[in-house]
Design a protein around this motif. Structure first.
Motif: not given
Length: 197
Positions: A178-196
């Protein structure tokens, strides 16, 4: 500590049970979600590593996948659960029931990798240890944050001179992005791993 001294003087027997024997409160026998997750990760990681090292999923049929999964289930029972020596019948029943779920997940994984151009690159990739690559730091308004965690699987695709990556996180439950979850700082695990990566 003060609390230990208080416990000792109020009831020496309770002190002995808690601090001497390290006795824990009775827990209902169950195969919890966390235990299911650990079991599933163990089997999928070892099965996938073995199959990838012997030619990949396109080189094996479903029967081989199931046979490999069942062997690692048996390994988990022997090595981690010590052949159920300290487990009751309810735990055994719940564990046996979950075995078929792991087989189905493995077959889904095999089917997906056979039809994909992505291939597994790493399993249980640790972003915390600094061994594979330097630790990733984020700086936000003077505060520094270190990205840590373990990616269950990282797949790669090389196309037209570029390498594309995807991060796979095994979930035994249902989880939607959910993009709205990411906006509020939740559900970011996979995006942070991709960033890393």
């Amino acid at each position: 500590s003060a609390s230990k001294a208080e416990k000792f003087y109020s009831c020496r027997c309770a002190y002995f049970w808690e601090y001497g024997l390290k006795a824990k409160p009775y827990r209902k026998a169950e195969f919890s979600a966390a235990e299911m997750g650990t079991f599933t990760h163990y089997v999928l990681q070892h099965m996938a590593e073995e199959i990838c090292s012997s030619g990949g999923f396109s080189a094996v049929d479903d029967e081989t996948v199931v046979r490999t999964v069942r062997r690692y289930i048996a390994d988990y029972e022997a090595q981690v659960l010590h052949d159920f020596r300290e487990k009751n019948e309810r735990f055994r029943y719940l564990f046996r029931r979950s075995e078929e779920d792991v087989v189905r997940i493995a077959l889904d994984m095999a089917q997906e990798l056979r039809s994909s151009a992505f291939v597994p690159l790493a399993f249980e990739l640790n972003f915390s240890d600094g061994e594979c690559f330097p630790q990733i730091m984020l700086n936000e308004k003077g505060d520094a944050f270190r990205i840590s965690g373990i990616a269950d699987r990282v797949d790669a695709l090389e196309k037209n001179g570029k390498v594309y990556l995807r991060v796979i996180d095994y979930k035994t439950g249902k989880k939607e992005f959910s993009l709205s979850d990411v906006w509020y700082g939740r559900g970011m695990q996979l995006l942070l791993y991709l960033y890393a990566l």
